[in-house]
Write an enzyme that holds these catalytic residues in place. Structure first.
Site, mmCIF file in Angstrom:
data_model
loop_
_atom_site.group_PDB
_atom_site.id
_atom_site.type_symbol
_atom_site.label_atom_id
_atom_site.label_comp_id
_atom_site.label_asym_id
_atom_site.label_seq_id
_atom_site.Cartn_x
_atom_site.Cartn_y
_atom_site.Cartn_z
ATOM 1 N N GLY A 1 6.719 122.405 14.026
ATOM 2 C CA GLY A 1 5.819 121.361 13.558
ATOM 3 C C GLY A 1 6.538 120.478 12.558
ATOM 4 N N TYR B 1 -0.739 117.858 -1.610
ATOM 5 C CA TYR B 1 0.399 116.944 -1.407
ATOM 6 C C TYR B 1 -0.016 115.486 -1.649
ATOM 7 C CZ TYR B 1 2.338 120.868 1.383
ATOM 8 O OH TYR B 1 2.768 122.077 1.845
ATOM 9 N N GLY C 1 -6.356 133.450 20.026
ATOM 10 C CA GLY C 1 -6.110 132.829 21.322
ATOM 11 C C GLY C 1 -5.727 131.358 21.265
ATOM 12 N N VAL C 2 -5.914 130.734 20.105
ATOM 13 C CA VAL C 2 -5.485 129.332 19.949
ATOM 14 C C VAL C 2 -3.950 129.311 19.936
ATOM 15 C CG1 VAL C 2 -5.414 127.450 18.229
ATOM 16 C CG2 VAL C 2 -7.578 128.600 18.743
ATOM 17 N N GLY D 1 6.419 119.000 8.682
ATOM 18 C CA GLY D 1 5.832 119.229 7.369
ATOM 19 C C GLY D 1 5.992 118.016 6.464
ATOM 20 N N PRO E 1 2.103 125.059 18.254
ATOM 21 C CA PRO E 1 3.488 124.676 18.586
ATOM 22 C C PRO E 1 4.487 125.330 17.610
ATOM 23 C CG PRO E 1 2.045 122.758 18.650
ATOM 24 C CD PRO E 1 1.241 123.891 18.048
ATOM 25 N N HIS F 1 -4.248 127.493 0.100
ATOM 26 C CA HIS F 1 -2.872 127.112 -0.239
ATOM 27 C C HIS F 1 -2.140 128.175 -1.074
ATOM 28 C CE1 HIS F 1 -0.312 123.256 -0.977
ATOM 29 N NE2 HIS F 1 0.457 124.315 -0.937
ATOM 30 N N ASP G 1 1.698 119.566 9.438
ATOM 31 C CA ASP G 1 1.212 120.396 8.335
ATOM 32 C C ASP G 1 1.175 119.581 7.054
ATOM 33 O OD1 ASP G 1 0.733 122.995 6.848
ATOM 34 O OD2 ASP G 1 2.578 122.313 5.894
#
Ligand code: A2P
Length: 297
Positions: free
Chosen positions: A17, A49, A10-11, A19, A14, A107, A44
């Site tokens: 996004g 990273y 339910g979340v 990255g 968008p 990941h 994200d």
């Protein structure tokens, strides 16, 4: 402006996004600031990273509330295991400077005997979700058999699987599987950047950005090749996280809601699939060959 995609709990996420894979840590805060100013409301990043702190800095600088921005990050394989992954969340939330992360994902899958580390890591994500520390949980780079094992052994269906998808690698078997399971497909390298990043992919391969079919479609709609690719993803229900450090491109990549591709155009882009991935094969992952230590701070 962007549309949203409902997750299986339910979340809402968008559709477009921003990255930061391959964004140098010292350029991340300024790139994310540019993205937030351009209107992006989903970022994200990943422990691996090395730039979560830069994302956090941009969020603190921005004139936005915490609820305005959907924040996703990823636990790295060296932090897999139940306790280690709970700790990975603490490391990530400290670097990002937030108490709650919207979407926390694994990941990479691991293989063979090491797969149990990933299953234990996912159990930690389930605990974080139950405790309200994350709003949704998911995975990345999981192949169909990794998803099958996860669903056999764990309780919560991942909200997303973030995988390589671009016109030269459509990853169609997984897209179908995600649809069956109610998992949102998040496309990493949605522009096919992985096929031309130095040191990645096949240097001899033509860039998707220069593809003649995509170019023709772009010309017909008065948009760029990048916009055509992003629109192709969004119209097919995928979430995208294009990476750019160039302000004009950052803005352009969010501007994909003023035109519609026809079914024939979508099919023409589908037909560009080579079946060859640009990134590493997740079936070959081991803790040794993907080793990377994640610092505390
Ligand atoms: P740069 O960051 O220098 O702007 P992907 O997200 O598929 O991995 O693609 C990222 C790559 O595509 C980066 O090299 C990025 O370059 C480039 N790129 C991103 N957006 C655009 C765009 N709108 N037009 C052309 N190249 C783009």
């Amino acid at each position: 402006m962007t549309t949203t995609i409902p997750l299986n709990n339910g979340v809402t996420l968008p559709s477009v996004g921003y990255g930061v894979f391959q964004t140098p840590p010292d350029e991340t805060a300024s790139a994310v600031t540019t993205a937030l100013e351009a209107g992006y409301r989903m970022i994200d990043t990943a422990a691996a990273y090395g730039n979560e702190s830069g994302v956090g800095e941009a969020l603190r600088r921005a004139d936005l509330t915490r609820d305005d921005v959907f924040l996703e990050t990823k636990a790295w394989i060296t932090d897999y295991g139940y306790d280690s992954t709970l700790h990975a969340f603490e490391k990530a939330s400290a670097k990002l400077g937030v108490e709650q992360i919207d979407l926390f994902i694994l990941h990479q899958p691991l293989n063979g005997d090491e797969e149990t580390y990933a299953l234990e890591a996912y159990r930690a994500l389930e605990t974080l979700y139950a405790d309200g520390k994350v709003r949704a949980i998911g995975v990345s780079n999981f192949l169909p058999h990794h998803l099958d094992r996860l669903l056999d052994e764990r309780d919560i269906v991942p909200a997303v699987n973030q995988i390589e998808v671009h016109p030269y690698f459509r990853n169609s078997e997984l897209l179908t599987k995600h649809q069956e399971l109610g998992i949102v497909s998040q496309a990493w390298s949605p522009l096919g950047g992985i096929t031309f990043y130095p040191g990645w992919g096949d240097d001899a391969r033509r860039s998707t950005l220069a593809d003649p079919t995509i170019g023709e479609i772009a010309l017909a709609h008065g948009v760029t090749a990048a916009q055509v690719m992003l629109r192709w993803h969004v119209q097919q229900g995928r979430q995208v996280i294009p990476k750019s450090v160039t302000p004009a491109r950052i803005a352009q990549n969010l501007d994909v809601f003023g035109f519609t591709l026809s079914d024939a155009e979508l099919a023409q882009i589908d037909a560009l699939d080579t079946g060859v991935r640009g990134g590493p094969d997740p079936a070959a992952n081991t803790r040794e060959n993907r080793y990377r230590e994640i610092p505390e701070a």
